[in-house]
Enzyme design. Sequence first.
Site, PDB file in Angstrom:
ATOM      1  N   ARG A  22       6.746  -2.957  12.188  1.00  0.00           N
ATOM      2  CA  ARG A  22       5.202  -3.524  12.379  1.00  0.00           C
ATOM      3  C   ARG A  22       4.631  -3.529  10.894  1.00  0.00           C
ATOM      4  NH1 ARG A  22       2.881   0.557  16.419  1.00  0.00           N
ATOM      5  NH2 ARG A  22       0.863  -0.256  15.410  1.00  0.00           N
ATOM      6  N   GLY A 108       8.446  10.992   7.845  1.00  0.00           N
ATOM      7  CA  GLY A 108       8.146  10.252   6.769  1.00  0.00           C
ATOM      8  C   GLY A 108       6.761   9.503   6.854  1.00  0.00           C
ATOM      9  N   ASN A 377       0.744  -4.025 -30.446  1.00  0.00           N
ATOM     10  CA  ASN A 377       2.198  -3.928 -30.759  1.00  0.00           C
ATOM     11  C   ASN A 377       2.434  -2.938 -32.096  1.00  0.00           C
ATOM     12  OD1 ASN A 377       2.797  -5.944 -28.942  1.00  0.00           O
ATOM     13  ND2 ASN A 377       2.040  -7.591 -30.704  1.00  0.00           N
TER      14      ASN A 377
END
Length: 377
Positions: A22, A108, A377
Amino acid sequence: LMTASMSNAIAAIILAAGKGTRIKSDTHKVLHKIAGRAMLDHLMASVAELGPERLAVVVGAGREQIEAAVGTRAVTCLQEPQLGTGHAVQQAEGALAGFSGDVLVLYGDVPFVKAETMRAMLDRLHAADNPAAVVLGFEPEDARAYGRVIADDDGRILKMVEFKDADEGERACRLCNSGLIAARAADLFALLARVGNDNAQGEYYLPDVVNIAIADGRPCAVIVAGHEDEVTGINSRAELAQAEGRWQAARRLRAMDEGATLIAPETVFFAYDTVLGRDVTIEPNVFFGPGVTVADNVLIRANSHLEGARLASGVKVGPFARLRPGTVLEEDSFIGNFVEVKNTVLGEGAKASHLTYLGDATVGAGANIGAGTITCN
């Protein structure tokens, strides 16, 4: 005072073998996130509070995803084919070989069962009447098609019945079965071996262990969850969103109770691990991803997004700021509008007021980063 659940060894079996059709997803249902954390991980964190000696997760459809998510935290057991909840629990028998303590069976997709509720089930298992099994029941506003727990006023179970197999009188009962159960390991697997599949679905139902024990003349007991939300299963995207909504509403109240000001609480979203100090003010439309720690006297202005960031006291952020993982803002520093920060330390009292990207940088105390500056960077 030692409670029974603290003195006995504990194991938990989490059922996560169903397809979860579902939810219409390539991601296994129990790995869908609420407050930035998978359902399964919410549940495992609560189980961890009990200090279990063994933890087994029963897998089936999408097993590779769950095995990867669980890693070394639990043993996974395959249920194939899937013949019902009783059959699912049986698949964990090997994983619990040699274990003689108490076993909790959990789901779960029922991620918000509290540790204290689990403890209460285990304590009831060791009460004077020595029940063979303890079931967690709940009393929803709308009992719908939940299985029913027929019990007396003392919580002694007379009968467990699936909705499809229940008569009109039984369906009128408001006490419903969450599916969660506690039993001693020896009892659980011995009873499961006797469960049949003569029912409307042709499946081996876990609740039948209760009926078998009762037929043997052994008592079984039910305790009632404090709130329906604790045992609500999540089966669709809509139910996932509802669970997120309930979780966020509770977390916002806690934030305010602990001394934060939320100007428009319903527009602020927290992660499962967000830490807030006192006298923090949060303006509307602020989103916290995982890994954010905020000290005292911090202002987070509207439309800001924070993840993996540490904010020291006196910091001001936003509006329209984005803090990404590795951001550290030292005391009284300032990040203004349309500034993005990643993997950067902004020193004490330093500021980047507008239209700046700070990546992979260390900015010293008191520095002023002008508009349009880029480090990377």
